[in-house]
Motif scaffolding. Structure first.
Motif, PDB file in Angstrom:
ATOM      1  N   ASP A  25       0.842  -1.204   0.000  1.00 50.10           N
ATOM      2  CA  ASP A  25       0.000   0.000   0.000  1.00 50.10           C
ATOM      3  C   ASP A  25       0.878   1.256   0.000  1.00 50.10           C
ATOM      4  OD1 ASP A  25      -2.344  -1.465   0.059  1.00 50.10           O
ATOM      5  OD2 ASP A  25      -2.663  -1.222   2.218  1.00 50.10           O
ATOM      6  N   ASP A  26       1.910   1.232   0.837  1.00 49.30           N
ATOM      7  CA  ASP A  26       2.823   2.371   0.947  1.00 49.30           C
ATOM      8  C   ASP A  26       3.524   2.632  -0.389  1.00 49.30           C
ATOM      9  OD1 ASP A  26       4.612   3.960   3.275  1.00 49.30           O
ATOM     10  OD2 ASP A  26       5.745   3.419   1.491  1.00 49.30           O
ATOM     11  N   LEU A  27       4.058   1.594  -1.001  1.00 48.92           N
ATOM     12  CA  LEU A  27       4.773   1.775  -2.271  1.00 48.92           C
ATOM     13  C   LEU A  27       3.826   2.187  -3.394  1.00 48.92           C
ATOM     14  CD1 LEU A  27       7.347  -1.160  -2.337  1.00 48.92           C
ATOM     15  CD2 LEU A  27       7.595   1.125  -1.391  1.00 48.92           C
ATOM     16  N   GLN A  28       2.617   1.630  -3.392  1.00 49.64           N
ATOM     17  CA  GLN A  28       1.659   2.003  -4.422  1.00 49.64           C
ATOM     18  C   GLN A  28       1.328   3.489  -4.343  1.00 49.64           C
ATOM     19  OE1 GLN A  28      -1.692  -0.618  -4.767  1.00 49.64           O
ATOM     20  NE2 GLN A  28      -2.752   0.678  -6.246  1.00 49.64           N
ATOM     21  N   ALA A  29       1.216   4.017  -3.136  1.00 46.76           N
ATOM     22  CA  ALA A  29       0.936   5.444  -2.975  1.00 46.76           C
ATOM     23  C   ALA A  29       2.098   6.305  -3.449  1.00 46.76           C
ATOM     24  CB  ALA A  29       0.618   5.746  -1.511  1.00 46.76           C
ATOM     25  N   ARG A  30       3.311   5.766  -3.443  1.00 48.57           N
ATOM     26  CA  ARG A  30       4.498   6.508  -3.853  1.00 48.57           C
ATOM     27  C   ARG A  30       4.826   6.358  -5.340  1.00 48.57           C
ATOM     28  NH1 ARG A  30       7.770   7.787   0.759  1.00 48.57           N
ATOM     29  NH2 ARG A  30       6.743   7.031   2.649  1.00 48.57           N
ATOM     30  N   ALA A  31       4.253   5.365  -5.994  1.00 49.36           N
ATOM     31  CA  ALA A  31       4.589   5.056  -7.390  1.00 49.36           C
ATOM     32  C   ALA A  31       3.899   6.043  -8.324  1.00 49.36           C
ATOM     33  CB  ALA A  31       4.175   3.627  -7.726  1.00 49.36           C
ATOM     34  N   ALA A  32       4.569   7.146  -8.593  1.00 49.73           N
ATOM     35  CA  ALA A  32       4.015   8.219  -9.409  1.00 49.73           C
ATOM     36  C   ALA A  32       4.983   8.557 -10.535  1.00 49.73           C
ATOM     37  CB  ALA A  32       3.770   9.457  -8.540  1.00 49.73           C
ATOM     38  N   VAL A  33       4.476   9.302 -11.499  1.00 51.17           N
ATOM     39  CA  VAL A  33       5.326   9.759 -12.600  1.00 51.17           C
ATOM     40  C   VAL A  33       6.521  10.525 -12.028  1.00 51.17           C
ATOM     41  CG1 VAL A  33       5.430  11.220 -14.655  1.00 51.17           C
ATOM     42  CG2 VAL A  33       3.367   9.870 -14.178  1.00 51.17           C
ATOM     43  N   THR A 252      -2.565 -12.157   3.148  1.00 49.77           N
ATOM     44  CA  THR A 252      -1.822 -10.956   2.732  1.00 49.77           C
ATOM     45  C   THR A 252      -2.737  -9.778   2.469  1.00 49.77           C
ATOM     46  OG1 THR A 252      -1.681 -12.063   0.576  1.00 49.77           O
ATOM     47  CG2 THR A 252       0.327 -11.996   1.896  1.00 49.77           C
ATOM     48  N   ARG A 253      -3.730  -9.618   3.329  1.00 47.40           N
ATOM     49  CA  ARG A 253      -4.565  -8.418   3.335  1.00 47.40           C
ATOM     50  C   ARG A 253      -4.324  -7.684   4.645  1.00 47.40           C
ATOM     51  NH1 ARG A 253      -9.639 -11.338   0.601  1.00 47.40           N
ATOM     52  NH2 ARG A 253      -9.250 -10.736  -1.551  1.00 47.40           N
ATOM     53  N   SER A 254      -4.395  -6.351   4.591  1.00 47.65           N
ATOM     54  CA  SER A 254      -4.123  -5.551   5.784  1.00 47.65           C
ATOM     55  C   SER A 254      -5.115  -5.879   6.900  1.00 47.65           C
ATOM     56  CB  SER A 254      -4.209  -4.064   5.417  1.00 47.65           C
ATOM     57  OG  SER A 254      -4.069  -3.280   6.580  1.00 47.65           O
ATOM     58  N   LEU A 255      -4.605  -5.979   8.122  1.00 47.95           N
ATOM     59  CA  LEU A 255      -5.459  -6.233   9.276  1.00 47.95           C
ATOM     60  C   LEU A 255      -6.097  -4.964   9.811  1.00 47.95           C
ATOM     61  CD1 LEU A 255      -3.279  -8.778  11.295  1.00 47.95           C
ATOM     62  CD2 LEU A 255      -5.297  -9.265   9.900  1.00 47.95           C
ATOM     63  N   THR A 256      -5.411  -3.825   9.644  1.00 47.28           N
ATOM     64  CA  THR A 256      -5.867  -2.594  10.274  1.00 47.28           C
ATOM     65  C   THR A 256      -6.252  -1.517   9.292  1.00 47.28           C
ATOM     66  OG1 THR A 256      -3.648  -1.633  10.392  1.00 47.28           O
ATOM     67  CG2 THR A 256      -4.316  -3.065  12.205  1.00 47.28           C
ATOM     68  N   GLY A 257      -5.615  -1.517   8.142  1.00 48.82           N
ATOM     69  CA  GLY A 257      -5.833  -0.447   7.185  1.00 48.82           C
ATOM     70  C   GLY A 257      -5.160   0.850   7.610  1.00 48.82           C
ATOM     71  N   ALA A 258      -4.367   0.803   8.684  1.00 44.92           N
ATOM     72  CA  ALA A 258      -3.765   2.012   9.216  1.00 44.92           C
ATOM     73  C   ALA A 258      -2.534   2.449   8.446  1.00 44.92           C
ATOM     74  CB  ALA A 258      -3.394   1.797  10.686  1.00 44.92           C
ATOM     75  N   GLY A 259      -1.930   1.516   7.706  1.00 39.05           N
ATOM     76  CA  GLY A 259      -0.742   1.874   6.938  1.00 39.05           C
ATOM     77  C   GLY A 259       0.522   1.892   7.783  1.00 39.05           C
ATOM     78  N   LEU A 260       1.632   2.198   7.148  1.00 45.11           N
ATOM     79  CA  LEU A 260       2.940   2.241   7.805  1.00 45.11           C
ATOM     80  C   LEU A 260       3.413   3.675   7.955  1.00 45.11           C
ATOM     81  CD1 LEU A 260       4.505  -0.689   5.777  1.00 45.11           C
ATOM     82  CD2 LEU A 260       4.004  -0.741   8.208  1.00 45.11           C
ATOM     83  N   PRO A 261       4.232   3.950   8.959  1.00 49.14           N
ATOM     84  CA  PRO A 261       4.709   5.322   9.159  1.00 49.14           C
ATOM     85  C   PRO A 261       5.689   5.738   8.065  1.00 49.14           C
ATOM     86  CG  PRO A 261       5.815   3.789  10.659  1.00 49.14           C
ATOM     87  CD  PRO A 261       4.737   3.019   9.975  1.00 49.14           C
TER      88      PRO A 261
END
Length: 261
Positions: A25-33, A252-261
């Motif tokens: 989730d963290d890397l997907q949010a960072r994967a930008a042009v 391999t699904r998130s338990l909390t949805g809280a994400g990583l710092p």
């Protein structure tokens, strides 16, 4: 050797799987042009270190590949689909990126992959990713106690046929648990009602991957990165699951949805 896991061991694998889900989730949010693949690699390294996890890819040296793998994640772009070696490449608008990672926490492994589009999506790429995701869900639904391994493979192949994509059977899913690769191999095409009987405690990484135009693959000079032989785009989806007495569990699904710092 085939090892069936206890409920406690499956719970430990779920802890690893939840971390992987949040990392992706963290890397997907960072994967930008404009983002370099190496930036994503270094971010993954930092998250793994902070968690006290161990990369299953670092120093991985199978029969294929040129030397040990010295990265913690596979990053494959466009016509690359598996084992993409992170390198100095800046993501462009419309790139199709596949991310695949396996780590161990307290001795228990989980493995997951997802594909995404950077920037402006092309409908044909969205359709390709959708096909792998639907094939993965069909495979998970087929992982029922008393069924056969071929039921899972047939479910994946049926979705590929529905979308009109060819299926490569050289690389597919696999067992896992204490190590990244355990028995059995899980082909992405097979015959229902054939093969190993699915028993509670069996843990599998299911990973349908398709290319738009071919089932044939070629290797990059790096000895790792696998590409479609015709240059058509590719996509890859993967979850670690456990066969139970009832419905399969996706680990391999998130338990909390809280994400990583």
């Amino acid at each position: 050797m085939l090892e069936l896991k206890t409920p406690q061991e499956i719970a430990a694998m779920r802890t690893t799987g939840a971390f992987i889900a949040e990392l992706l989730d963290d890397l997907q949010a960072r994967a930008a042009v404009g983002v370099n693949l190496l930036d994503l690699e270094y971010r993954a390294r930092a998250l793994i270190e902070d968690r006290g996890a161990v990369s299953c890819y670092w120093d991985y040296a199978p029969s294929f590949g040129r030397g040990p793998f010295r990265n913690v994640i596979c990053l494959s772009v466009n016509d690359a689909v598996l084992h993409g070696l992170p390198h100095d490449y800046t993501l462009r608008d419309g790139d199709l990126l596949s991310m695949d990672i396996a780590v161990s926490i307290d001795g228990w492994v989980a493995d997951s992959a997802r594909s995404l589009i950077v920037g402006t999506p092309r409908p044909q790429d969205q359709r390709l990713i959708e096909a792998t995701e639907r094939a993965l869900e069909a495979a998970i639904a087929a992982a029922l106690p008393g069924g056969r391994l071929g039921d899972i493979s047939a479910a994946i192949g049926a979705v590929a046929d529905e979308y009109g994509y060819p299926v490569n059977t050289d690389f597919g899913g696999h067992g896992l648990g204490r190590t990244m690769h355990e028995d059995p191999h899980v082909s992405n095409r097979g015959r229902a009602g054939r093969g190993l009987v699915l028993r509670p405690g069996l843990t599998l990484a299911l990973e349908p991957w398709f290319a738009q135009g071919t089932s044939k693959i070629v290797y990059d000079p790096d000895g790792w990165t696998l590409r479609s032989a015709d240059g058509s785009r590719t996509a890859h989806s993967e979850h670690t699951i456990a066969v139970t007495e009832g419905a399969p569990q996706v680990l391999t699904r998130s338990l909390t949805g809280a994400g990583l710092p």
